[in-house]
Write a protein that holds these residues in place. Structure first.
Motif, PDB file in Angstrom:
ATOM      1  N   VAL A 439       0.825  -1.213   0.000  1.00  0.00           N
ATOM      2  CA  VAL A 439       0.000   0.000   0.000  1.00  0.00           C
ATOM      3  C   VAL A 439       0.862   1.267   0.000  1.00  0.00           C
ATOM      4  O   VAL A 439       0.665   2.160  -0.806  1.00  0.00           O
ATOM      5  CB  VAL A 439      -0.961  -0.003   1.220  1.00  0.00           C
ATOM      6  N   ILE A 440       1.823   1.315   0.926  1.00  0.00           N
ATOM      7  CA  ILE A 440       2.707   2.501   1.027  1.00  0.00           C
ATOM      8  C   ILE A 440       4.164   2.030   0.940  1.00  0.00           C
ATOM      9  O   ILE A 440       4.879   2.015   1.943  1.00  0.00           O
ATOM     10  CB  ILE A 440       2.426   3.303   2.326  1.00  0.00           C
ATOM     11  N   PRO A 441       4.612   1.636  -0.249  1.00  0.00           N
ATOM     12  CA  PRO A 441       5.927   0.979  -0.378  1.00  0.00           C
ATOM     13  C   PRO A 441       7.108   1.784   0.164  1.00  0.00           C
ATOM     14  O   PRO A 441       7.974   1.226   0.832  1.00  0.00           O
ATOM     15  CB  PRO A 441       6.064   0.730  -1.883  1.00  0.00           C
ATOM     16  N   HIS A 442       7.135   3.099  -0.095  1.00  0.00           N
ATOM     17  CA  HIS A 442       8.288   3.896   0.338  1.00  0.00           C
ATOM     18  C   HIS A 442       8.332   4.047   1.854  1.00  0.00           C
ATOM     19  O   HIS A 442       9.376   3.878   2.481  1.00  0.00           O
ATOM     20  CB  HIS A 442       8.263   5.280  -0.329  1.00  0.00           C
ATOM     21  N   THR A 443       7.168   4.335   2.442  1.00  0.00           N
ATOM     22  CA  THR A 443       7.083   4.520   3.895  1.00  0.00           C
ATOM     23  C   THR A 443       7.360   3.205   4.622  1.00  0.00           C
ATOM     24  O   THR A 443       8.069   3.184   5.639  1.00  0.00           O
ATOM     25  CB  THR A 443       5.686   5.067   4.279  1.00  0.00           C
TER      26      THR A 443
END
Length: 505
Positions: A439-443
């Motif tokens: 869902v939020i790959p970078h975070t």
């Protein structure tokens, strides 16, 4: 992923723009590709229906329909909507006036104008597939999800199911794939477009490795094409329908349907710039409910993302890895004496130094991976994220309740409990980071790197929470944490436009 590029509306749009259809498609296809790339959406293949491999697959598929006796030539007439590339029955039309004030007919659902069209076309024997389609759906009640859309398709099959025109006169539509052995006709754009599900998996030679274990994700406005026409065409060509069709609803903006004329279309590039890739993805997946239309407005994005990513998740990581709390910057040890294992936490009084709520937290987070996997599998991503957000709140409650910053690290008993609080919190964060990767790959990457979780330790399949609670070794215990990367997720500012509107009020 990819782009469907043929059809009358593309031909007309290219003419209006003073360019050729291939040039227009090259440009627009590039925009879609760039949007996916910027939104961190990965794909194994980006297929374009103007590619030679696709044209070949469509010609072979047409041949299978013809050889199976599913096609005949006949005169076809009716109200044709160029914008939707389909004929519409009288029941789906309304009387309106055009820009010049002349009476005209439009599609009830979209408002697009329709024109009476009469042609000599190839026609598909759709009416012959009412019972096979009904049997397929009754034997596979989860073939179309969510259930309201499954029920809608069953109702359609109770109504009239007229045969379907599957070609257009070449003199009117040149931008498309010609009918094999009849150069006067062009294959109907929807037949052409739907076959890309097959061409991308190697039809007609290699598709057997994948088909029919295919899951389609489609918008509710194109449900009839995917859940009635496509399965019938596949059956006629000697192939099975897709295994699952997941259907999603639409985003409205402040209660209104997005439309260019209203000027309320949300630009994905601008939104990614404003909210970051992860912030925008998180909002859409957290708030998007497949069964019904959902409303989009800037303040809602800012409020949700700040609350759940910046404050709840980011704040928890920040507090539990602060040097004042964890001066050695390690994944500390867990103490069984402080947090003894119990068989049933319900109704349990406090044990060791752990309270009844602490046992509830451990039970919630332990069951989370399986819960999230089930929701992901059934396309209910918003429910998965709701469960994660609830557990993040519970973990913040746990950390706040025991006030580790008040404990004295010099006192051996206090140090055991302090380390246990941090260990449990970091274990919770490791689970959340792992589950949030799609869902939020970078975070998620930033969070897991801060916890020093290696890339090969981030899989969803063998995700075990708090192994030390069950007396098993924890591979992270005693490990040096990763470098401090600063704020996990920066709080979003309200948009300038919203501030102006608020001031005006």
């Amino acid at each position: 992923s990819g782009t469907d590029e043929h059809g009358l509306k593309v031909q007309q749009a290219a003419a209006a723009a003073g360019t050729s259809p291939p040039e227009l498609c090259e440009r627009v296809s590039g925009l879609f590709r760039r949007a996916l790339s910027q939104a961190a959406v990965s794909f194994t293949d980006f297929t374009r229906t103007s590619e030679p491999r696709h044209r070949r697959a469509v010609s072979r598929f047409w041949g299978a329909l013809r050889d199976g006796g599913a096609l005949y030539k006949g005169s076809y007439e009716g109200w044709y909507c160029t914008a939707e590339e389909c004929f519409l029955p009288e029941s789906q039309l309304a009387e309106r006036r055009d820009a010049q004030g002349r009476p005209c007919k439009v599609s009830l659902e979209t408002g697009h104008q329709v024109h009476w069209t009469k042609e000599e076309n190839y026609i598909f024997r759709l009416s012959a597939f009412r019972d096979p389609l009904r049997n397929w759906l009754q034997d596979n009640p989860r073939a179309i999800c969510p259930d309201p859309f499954y029920q809608r398709v069953l109702r359609w099959l109770e109504e009239d199911l007229p045969d379907l025109s599957v070609s257009r006169e070449r003199s009117r539509l040149q931008w498309g794939i010609p009918v094999p052995s009849d150069p006067t006709q062009t294959i109907y754009v929807w037949v052409d477009a739907l076959v890309n599900y097959l061409s991308v998996v190697g039809y007609p030679e290699m598709h057997g490795e994948w088909w029919p274990a295919a899951h389609h994700v489609v918008g509710k406005d194109i449900l009839k094409f995917h859940a009635v026409y496509w399965p019938a065409l596949l059956m006629a060509a000697g192939l099975a329908p897709p295994e699952r069709i997941f259907v999603h609803s639409h985003w409205t903006v402040r209660g209104q349907k997005m439309s260019k004329s209203l000027g309320n279309v949300v630009d994905p590039f601008a939104s990614i710039g404003q909210y970051t890739v992860d912030g925008f993805r998180y909002f859409l997946l957290r708030q998007g409910v497949p069964e019904r239309d959902c409303d989009y407005y800037d303040e809602k994005v800012v409020k949700l993302v700040n609350s759940e990513l910046a404050d709840a998740l980011g704040g928890l990581l920040n507090r539990s890895t602060a040097l004042s709390i964890n001066p050695s910057n390690t994944y500390p040890c867990f103490s069984e004496s402080c947090f003894p294992k119990i068989l049933d936490y319900r109704g349990t009084k406090a044990m060791g130094r752990a309270s009844a709520e602490d046992y509830e937290l451990v039970a919630s987070v332990a069951s989370l991976p399986l819960q999230v996997a089930r929701y992901f599998e059934s396309f209910q991503i918003y429910k998965a994220l709701e469960c994660v957000a609830l557990c993040v709140r519970q973990t913040n409650g746990f950390f706040q309740r025991h006030r580790p910053w008040k404990l004295d690290r010099q006192d051996p008993a206090e140090k055991l409990w302090l380390d246990t609080i941090i260990h449990v919190t970091l274990e919770c964060l490791r689970v959340y980071g792992t589950l949030l990767q799609p869902v939020i790959p970078h975070t998620a990457d930033k969070l897991l790197s801060r916890l020093a979780i290696e890339p090969e330790e981030r899989g969803l399949s063998n995700l075990t929470f708090l192994p030390r609670y069950s007396g098993k070794p924890c591979p992270f215990e005693g490990r040096q944490l990763g470098p401090d990367t600063g704020v996990l997720f920066h709080r979003l500012e309200k948009s300038r436009q919203h501030q102006i509107e608020t001031n005006e009020l």
